[in-house]
Motif scaffolding. Structure first.
Motif, PDB file in Angstrom:
ATOM      1  N   ASP A  68      32.490  34.466  49.278  1.00  0.00           N
ATOM      2  CA  ASP A  68      33.823  34.254  48.709  1.00  0.00           C
ATOM      3  C   ASP A  68      33.756  33.828  47.243  1.00  0.00           C
ATOM      4  N   ALA A  69      32.694  33.134  46.843  1.00  0.00           N
ATOM      5  CA  ALA A  69      32.537  32.776  45.431  1.00  0.00           C
ATOM      6  C   ALA A  69      32.299  34.032  44.589  1.00  0.00           C
ATOM      7  N   LEU A  70      31.522  34.967  45.116  1.00  0.00           N
ATOM      8  CA  LEU A  70      31.323  36.234  44.407  1.00  0.00           C
ATOM      9  C   LEU A  70      32.632  37.014  44.303  1.00  0.00           C
ATOM     10  N   GLU A  71      33.408  37.011  45.376  1.00  0.00           N
ATOM     11  CA  GLU A  71      34.725  37.666  45.339  1.00  0.00           C
ATOM     12  C   GLU A  71      35.609  37.036  44.274  1.00  0.00           C
ATOM     13  N   ALA A  72      35.659  35.703  44.252  1.00  0.00           N
ATOM     14  CA  ALA A  72      36.496  35.006  43.279  1.00  0.00           C
ATOM     15  C   ALA A  72      36.052  35.322  41.853  1.00  0.00           C
ATOM     16  N   ALA A  73      34.750  35.322  41.619  1.00  0.00           N
ATOM     17  CA  ALA A  73      34.244  35.623  40.274  1.00  0.00           C
ATOM     18  C   ALA A  73      34.603  37.043  39.858  1.00  0.00           C
ATOM     19  N   ALA A  74      34.455  37.989  40.767  1.00  0.00           N
ATOM     20  CA  ALA A  74      34.780  39.385  40.443  1.00  0.00           C
ATOM     21  C   ALA A  74      36.278  39.547  40.204  1.00  0.00           C
ATOM     22  N   LEU A  75      37.112  38.929  41.029  1.00  0.00           N
ATOM     23  CA  LEU A  75      38.560  39.037  40.853  1.00  0.00           C
ATOM     24  C   LEU A  75      39.018  38.384  39.553  1.00  0.00           C
ATOM     25  N   LEU A  76      38.477  37.213  39.244  1.00  0.00           N
ATOM     26  CA  LEU A  76      38.859  36.535  38.004  1.00  0.00           C
ATOM     27  C   LEU A  76      38.405  37.322  36.779  1.00  0.00           C
ATOM     28  N   THR A  77      37.199  37.865  36.834  1.00  0.00           N
ATOM     29  CA  THR A  77      36.708  38.654  35.702  1.00  0.00           C
ATOM     30  C   THR A  77      37.544  39.906  35.507  1.00  0.00           C
ATOM     31  N   ALA A  78      37.789  40.632  36.587  1.00  0.00           N
ATOM     32  CA  ALA A  78      38.593  41.853  36.480  1.00  0.00           C
ATOM     33  C   ALA A  78      40.013  41.531  36.027  1.00  0.00           C
ATOM     34  N   GLY A  79      40.612  40.489  36.582  1.00  0.00           N
ATOM     35  CA  GLY A  79      41.985  40.133  36.230  1.00  0.00           C
ATOM     36  C   GLY A  79      42.137  39.715  34.783  1.00  0.00           C
ATOM     37  N   THR A  80      41.253  38.869  34.296  1.00  0.00           N
ATOM     38  CA  THR A  80      41.367  38.431  32.906  1.00  0.00           C
ATOM     39  C   THR A  80      41.066  39.566  31.939  1.00  0.00           C
ATOM     40  N   ARG A  81      40.127  40.420  32.286  1.00  0.00           N
ATOM     41  CA  ARG A  81      39.863  41.572  31.412  1.00  0.00           C
ATOM     42  C   ARG A  81      41.032  42.546  31.416  1.00  0.00           C
ATOM     43  N   LEU A  82      41.663  42.700  32.550  1.00  0.00           N
ATOM     44  CA  LEU A  82      42.823  43.587  32.625  1.00  0.00           C
ATOM     45  C   LEU A  82      43.983  43.021  31.807  1.00  0.00           C
ATOM     46  N   LEU A  83      44.166  41.720  31.842  1.00  0.00           N
ATOM     47  CA  LEU A  83      45.219  41.093  31.043  1.00  0.00           C
ATOM     48  C   LEU A  83      44.992  41.294  29.552  1.00  0.00           C
ATOM     49  N   ARG A  84      43.744  41.379  29.145  1.00  0.00           N
ATOM     50  CA  ARG A  84      43.418  41.580  27.721  1.00  0.00           C
ATOM     51  C   ARG A  84      43.279  43.049  27.360  1.00  0.00           C
ATOM     52  N   ALA A  85      43.566  43.947  28.281  1.00  0.00           N
ATOM     53  CA  ALA A  85      43.424  45.391  28.076  1.00  0.00           C
ATOM     54  C   ALA A  85      41.992  45.748  27.725  1.00  0.00           C
ATOM     55  N   ASP A  86      41.063  45.030  28.298  1.00  0.00           N
ATOM     56  CA  ASP A  86      39.643  45.288  28.078  1.00  0.00           C
ATOM     57  C   ASP A  86      39.208  46.397  29.037  1.00  0.00           C
ATOM     58  N   PRO A  87      38.704  47.505  28.527  1.00  0.00           N
ATOM     59  CA  PRO A  87      38.316  48.595  29.423  1.00  0.00           C
ATOM     60  C   PRO A  87      37.126  48.254  30.310  1.00  0.00           C
ATOM     61  N   ARG A  88      36.491  47.116  30.084  1.00  0.00           N
ATOM     62  CA  ARG A  88      35.358  46.722  30.919  1.00  0.00           C
ATOM     63  C   ARG A  88      35.798  46.044  32.215  1.00  0.00           C
ATOM     64  N   HIS A  89      37.050  46.184  32.606  1.00  0.00           N
ATOM     65  CA  HIS A  89      37.541  45.603  33.854  1.00  0.00           C
ATOM     66  C   HIS A  89      37.071  46.402  35.071  1.00  0.00           C
ATOM     67  N   ARG A  90      36.591  47.606  34.862  1.00  0.00           N
ATOM     68  CA  ARG A  90      36.316  48.514  35.977  1.00  0.00           C
ATOM     69  C   ARG A  90      35.147  48.058  36.854  1.00  0.00           C
ATOM     70  N   ALA A  91      34.058  47.603  36.265  1.00  0.00           N
ATOM     71  CA  ALA A  91      32.894  47.185  37.064  1.00  0.00           C
ATOM     72  C   ALA A  91      33.208  45.971  37.942  1.00  0.00           C
ATOM     73  N   PRO A  92      33.814  44.903  37.406  1.00  0.00           N
ATOM     74  CA  PRO A  92      34.147  43.794  38.301  1.00  0.00           C
ATOM     75  C   PRO A  92      35.211  44.162  39.335  1.00  0.00           C
ATOM     76  N   ALA A  93      36.109  45.083  39.004  1.00  0.00           N
ATOM     77  CA  ALA A  93      37.106  45.516  39.993  1.00  0.00           C
ATOM     78  C   ALA A  93      36.420  46.250  41.143  1.00  0.00           C
ATOM     79  N   LEU A  94      35.450  47.086  40.817  1.00  0.00           N
ATOM     80  CA  LEU A  94      34.710  47.785  41.869  1.00  0.00           C
ATOM     81  C   LEU A  94      33.898  46.801  42.705  1.00  0.00           C
ATOM     82  N   ALA A  95      33.271  45.838  42.057  1.00  0.00           N
ATOM     83  CA  ALA A  95      32.513  44.818  42.793  1.00  0.00           C
ATOM     84  C   ALA A  95      33.433  44.037  43.725  1.00  0.00           C
ATOM     85  N   ALA A  96      34.615  43.673  43.240  1.00  0.00           N
ATOM     86  CA  ALA A  96      35.577  42.944  44.078  1.00  0.00           C
ATOM     87  C   ALA A  96      36.003  43.790  45.270  1.00  0.00           C
ATOM     88  N   ALA A  97      36.240  45.080  45.045  1.00  0.00           N
ATOM     89  CA  ALA A  97      36.644  45.961  46.151  1.00  0.00           C
ATOM     90  C   ALA A  97      35.559  46.007  47.222  1.00  0.00           C
TER      91      ALA A  97
END
Length: 150
Positions: A68-97
């Motif tokens: 669950d800590a890995l899930e939280a880290a992946a979700l937080l990374t993907a979410g914050t990168r998505l909020l900043r329009a950072d195209p690097r959100h894709r890898a953490p989003a895939l990891a979270a999935a």
């Protein structure tokens, strides 16, 4: 020319180039919403980690808290990168999935028959799998940065 340089157009001005640049710099509503959903889900997992650590036997707690800590880290990374329009959100989003699908499968596989299995099924269908589908969707679609939209 000097007059234009010193008098910047306001929001009610008629300089369409300035207005287009201003609008392009704003994050899109759908991306902001999705970023907030992922960030909120990641933050919601943090108290859950404490609950798991306090209620499960130590050997089981280590495994579930780590997952669950890995899930939280992946979700937080993907979410914050998505909020900043950072195209690097894709890898953490895939990891979270992938982590969310694994979590749902493990919850169902280890749940005792009865109420525990019904709870695991409700969590999988109501939260983990829809969030995993959203993360997989986001991982498959790049988000253009604001500077690329002008």
């Amino acid at each position: 020319m000097a007059l234009i340089a010193f008098n910047s157009p306001s929001d009610s001005g008629s300089y369409s180039v300035v207005r287009a640049a201003r609008d392009a710099a704003r994050p899109g509503r759908p991306r902001r919403l999705l970023g907030r959903i992922l960030t909120g889900a990641g933050l919601a997992l943090l108290p859950w980690l404490g609950y798991l650590a306090g209620t499960l036997p130590p050997a089981e707690a280590a495994a579930w808290v780590a997952l669950d800590a890995l899930e939280a880290a992946a979700l937080l990374t993907a979410g914050t990168r998505l909020l900043r329009a950072d195209p690097r959100h894709r890898a953490p989003a895939l990891a979270a999935a992938l982590l969310l699908v694994a979590d749902a499968c493990l919850d169902l596989a280890t749940a005792a028959p009865g109420a525990e299995r019904i709870t695991a099924l409700a969590m999988a269908v109501g939260a983990e799998l829809p969030l995993a589908a959203l993360c997989a969707y986001l991982a498959s679609r790049p988000v253009r940065a604001a500077r690329d939209r002008t």
